[in-house]
Design an enzyme around this catalytic site. Structure first.
Site, PDB file in Angstrom:
ATOM      1  CD  GLU A   1       8.135  -0.470   4.150  1.00 41.88           C
ATOM      2  OE1 GLU A   1       7.664   0.225   4.788  1.00 41.88           O
ATOM      3  OE2 GLU A   1       8.306  -0.752   3.184  1.00 41.88           O
TER       4      GLU A   1
ATOM      5  CB  ILE B   1       3.826   6.929   1.765  1.00 44.62           C
ATOM      6  CG1 ILE B   1       5.067   6.281   0.827  1.00 44.62           C
ATOM      7  CG2 ILE B   1       4.683   7.019   2.813  1.00 44.62           C
ATOM      8  CD1 ILE B   1       6.145   6.833   0.512  1.00 44.62           C
ATOM      9  CB  ALA B   2       1.058   7.231   5.315  1.00 43.66           C
TER      10      ALA B   2
ATOM     11  NE  ARG C   1       5.247  -0.070   0.270  1.00 41.56           N
ATOM     12  CZ  ARG C   1       5.338   1.409   0.990  1.00 41.56           C
ATOM     13  NH1 ARG C   1       6.776   1.419   1.635  1.00 41.56           N
ATOM     14  NH2 ARG C   1       4.460   2.653   0.755  1.00 41.56           N
TER      15      ARG C   1
ATOM     16  CB  THR D   1      -2.348   0.587  11.286  1.00 43.63           C
ATOM     17  OG1 THR D   1      -1.923   2.073  11.664  1.00 43.63           O
ATOM     18  CG2 THR D   1      -3.568   0.506  12.487  1.00 43.63           C
TER      19      THR D   1
ATOM     20  N   GLY E   1      -1.261   2.862   5.981  1.00 45.96           N
ATOM     21  CA  GLY E   1      -2.273   1.709   7.280  1.00 45.96           C
ATOM     22  C   GLY E   1      -1.601   0.672   7.864  1.00 45.96           C
ATOM     23  CE  LYS E   2       2.999   0.107   4.077  1.00 46.83           C
ATOM     24  NZ  LYS E   2       2.668   1.867   4.061  1.00 46.83           N
TER      25      LYS E   2
ATOM     26  N   GLY F   1       1.141  -1.158   0.272  1.00 44.12           N
ATOM     27  CA  GLY F   1       0.265  -0.050   0.048  1.00 44.12           C
ATOM     28  C   GLY F   1       0.692   1.244   0.449  1.00 44.12           C
TER      29      GLY F   1
HETATM   30  N1  LIG Z   1      -8.162   3.736   9.357  1.00 41.96           N
HETATM   31  C1  LIG Z   1      -7.547   4.703   9.987  1.00 41.96           C
HETATM   32  N2  LIG Z   1      -7.704   6.090  10.562  1.00 41.96           N
HETATM   33  C2  LIG Z   1      -7.162   7.246  10.895  1.00 41.96           C
HETATM   34  N3  LIG Z   1      -5.958   7.170  10.796  1.00 41.96           N
HETATM   35  C3  LIG Z   1      -5.386   6.272   9.999  1.00 41.96           C
HETATM   36  C4  LIG Z   1      -5.640   5.390  10.034  1.00 41.96           C
HETATM   37  N4  LIG Z   1      -5.190   3.878  10.124  1.00 41.96           N
HETATM   38  C5  LIG Z   1      -4.148   4.273  10.646  1.00 41.96           C
HETATM   39  N5  LIG Z   1      -3.864   6.130  10.596  1.00 41.96           N
HETATM   40  C6  LIG Z   1      -3.224   6.310  11.733  1.00 41.96           C
HETATM   41  O1  LIG Z   1      -2.317   6.921   9.773  1.00 41.96           O
HETATM   42  C7  LIG Z   1      -0.521   7.234  10.240  1.00 41.96           C
HETATM   43  C8  LIG Z   1       0.081   6.152   9.308  1.00 41.96           C
HETATM   44  O2  LIG Z   1      -0.949   5.188   9.203  1.00 41.96           O
HETATM   45  P1  LIG Z   1       0.400   3.566   9.667  1.00 41.96           P
HETATM   46  O3  LIG Z   1      -0.420   2.921   9.977  1.00 41.96           O
HETATM   47  O4  LIG Z   1       2.041   3.960   9.465  1.00 41.96           O
HETATM   48  O5  LIG Z   1       0.394   3.174   7.976  1.00 41.96           O
HETATM   49  P2  LIG Z   1       2.042   2.921   6.509  1.00 41.96           P
HETATM   50  O6  LIG Z   1       2.608   1.388   7.806  1.00 41.96           O
HETATM   51  O7  LIG Z   1       0.745   2.556   5.713  1.00 41.96           O
HETATM   52  O8  LIG Z   1       2.461   3.846   6.355  1.00 41.96           O
HETATM   53  C9  LIG Z   1      -0.576   6.824  11.130  1.00 41.96           C
HETATM   54  O9  LIG Z   1      -0.662   8.341  12.381  1.00 41.96           O
HETATM   55  C10 LIG Z   1      -1.840   6.060  12.115  1.00 41.96           C
HETATM   56  O10 LIG Z   1      -1.848   5.827  13.774  1.00 41.96           O
HETATM   57  O1  LIG Z   2      11.446   1.051  -1.744  1.00 37.92           O
HETATM   58  C1  LIG Z   2      10.927   1.908  -1.060  1.00 37.92           C
HETATM   59  C2  LIG Z   2      10.340   1.745   0.033  1.00 37.92           C
HETATM   60  C3  LIG Z   2       9.898   2.495   1.165  1.00 37.92           C
HETATM   61  N1  LIG Z   2      10.319   4.090   1.207  1.00 37.92           N
HETATM   62  C4  LIG Z   2      10.136   5.035   1.545  1.00 37.92           C
HETATM   63  C5  LIG Z   2       8.013   5.479   1.648  1.00 37.92           C
HETATM   64  C6  LIG Z   2       8.368   5.961   3.473  1.00 37.92           C
HETATM   65  O2  LIG Z   2       8.771   6.821   3.031  1.00 37.92           O
HETATM   66  C7  LIG Z   2       9.374   4.821   3.965  1.00 37.92           C
HETATM   67  C8  LIG Z   2       8.134   3.506   4.061  1.00 37.92           C
HETATM   68  O3  LIG Z   2       7.063   4.782   4.858  1.00 37.92           O
HETATM   69  P1  LIG Z   2       5.666   4.187   5.070  1.00 37.92           P
HETATM   70  O4  LIG Z   2       4.171   4.125   6.219  1.00 37.92           O
HETATM   71  O5  LIG Z   2       5.918   2.002   5.085  1.00 37.92           O
HETATM   72  O6  LIG Z   2       5.617   3.950   3.211  1.00 37.92           O
HETATM   73  O7  LIG Z   2       9.985   4.551   3.445  1.00 37.92           O
HETATM   74  C9  LIG Z   2      11.067   4.700  -0.623  1.00 37.92           C
HETATM   75  O8  LIG Z   2      11.653   5.597  -0.436  1.00 37.92           O
HETATM   76  N2  LIG Z   2      11.283   3.088  -0.962  1.00 37.92           N
END
Ligand SMILES: Nc1ncnc2c1ncn2[C@@H]1O[C@H](COP(=O)(O)OP(=O)(O)O)[C@@H](O)[C@H]1O
Ligand SMILES: O=c1ccn([C@H]2C[C@H](O)[C@@H](COP(=O)(O)O)O2)c(=O)[nH]1
Length: 268
Positions: A90, A68-69, A143, A74, A71-72, A66
């Protein structure tokens, strides 16, 4: 929704000696030893003459993909409470600190100069995760070496921020790895979000290096993910794909994770 039923095949590696990786052994090919040696956690598969990890056939590997951000982390946190599952997040902490340097931060500051550096290290650390011995029957990892190449390297290159020669070197490394090392994946779970949702969550998480990320960057990553996993028109998809819509609030997401538990855990 499972959008792809293609099952990834293991690849051949014919070992002579074991080379210590970050945490486990990988095996490197040598003509003189074709198929003779069984080292470390590995064995030669009889059906295709391929080398696979011991017990690999009985275990299952799920890659959570998924934007970036999206929710992976989580989601992984949720499943980490289940017995018989090991969760591999990761290795972002390594990408932020390799011997005192921060390749992730450098890449965001100057992608043309540091993209190759970051992605070489991402490729190494993701490979290390793929080949590390499993400690539970089910592995969920955040990932994969595939998305590192098909999404992030591709994005740097397509946006004109990675020089041709850097892309060529990374591509040859990647091709060598997937040709010679068995990296089985049984299921890809894709958390499908809008780039806008990710932008909101990214700001909320507030990781220092990511403060410079504009919405357009998340849109590019989103489009690459959609082409790869939904339209399946860009790159090889190594496993069936389970799509979970992930724009919802946390409560609804946890509900959806629970609803999909069976499909995810029966991925073998
Ligand atoms: N369903 C959701 N609704 C609102 N905020 C969320 C949700 N899932 C995750 N978050 C918040 O969004 C941010 C990114 O989530 P995260 O799980 O770290 O994403 P990823 O690992 O994909 O980068 C964190 O601050 C997390 O607490
Ligand atoms: O191949 C890669 C994988 C990840 N990244 C970057 C993208 C984000 O800034 C972080 C990983 O954070 P997530 O919140 O798990 O998406 O690392 C990259 O540049 N290249």
């Amino acid at each position: 929704m499972i959008v792809n039923s293609f099952k990834g095949l293991c690849r051949v590696v014919l070992p002579l000696y074991s080379h210590k990786s970050l945490s486990t052994n990988i095996l490197v090919r040598h003509r003189a030893a074709l198929g003779k040696h069984l080292l470390g956690h590995w064995r030669s598969s009889t059906s295709h003459g391929k080398l696979v990890r011991n017990g690999e056939g009985k275990k299952s590997v799920i890659c959570l993909e998924g934007n970036i951000a999206s929710g992976k982390t989580t989601c992984l946190e949720y499943f980490s409470k289940t017995s018989d599952i090991e969760v591999l997040t990761e290795p972002v902490s390594k990408w932020r600190n390799v011997q005192g340097c921060n390749p992730l931060g450098l890449m965001y500051q100057d992608p043309t100069r540091w993209g190759l550096t970051l992605q070489t290290y991402v490729q190494l650390t993701m490979l290390d995760q793929h080949v590390s011995p499993m400690t539970a029957p089910i592995r969920m990892m955040e990932r994969s070496i595939y998305s590192a190449k098909y999404i992030f390297v591709e994005n740097l290159y397509k946006s004109g921020k990675m020089p041709e020669v850097d892309f060529a070197v990374l591509s040859e490394w990647f091709e060598w790895i997937i040709k010679n090392i068995s990296l089985p994946v049984d299921l890809i779970v894709y958390l499908q979000t809008s780039p806008q949702t990710c932008h909101e969550r990214l700001k909320q998480r507030c990781r220092e290096e990511e403060k410079v990320i504009p919405l357009e960057y998340l849109e590019s990553i989103h489009n690459l993910y959609e082409d790869w996993l939904i339209h399946q028109k860009s790159f090889h998809v190594p496993a069936p794909v389970l799509v979970i819509p992930a724009d919802h609030d946390l409560k609804k997401m946890l509900h959806q994770f629970e609803e999909n538990r069976e499909k995810i855990l029966m991925a073998r």
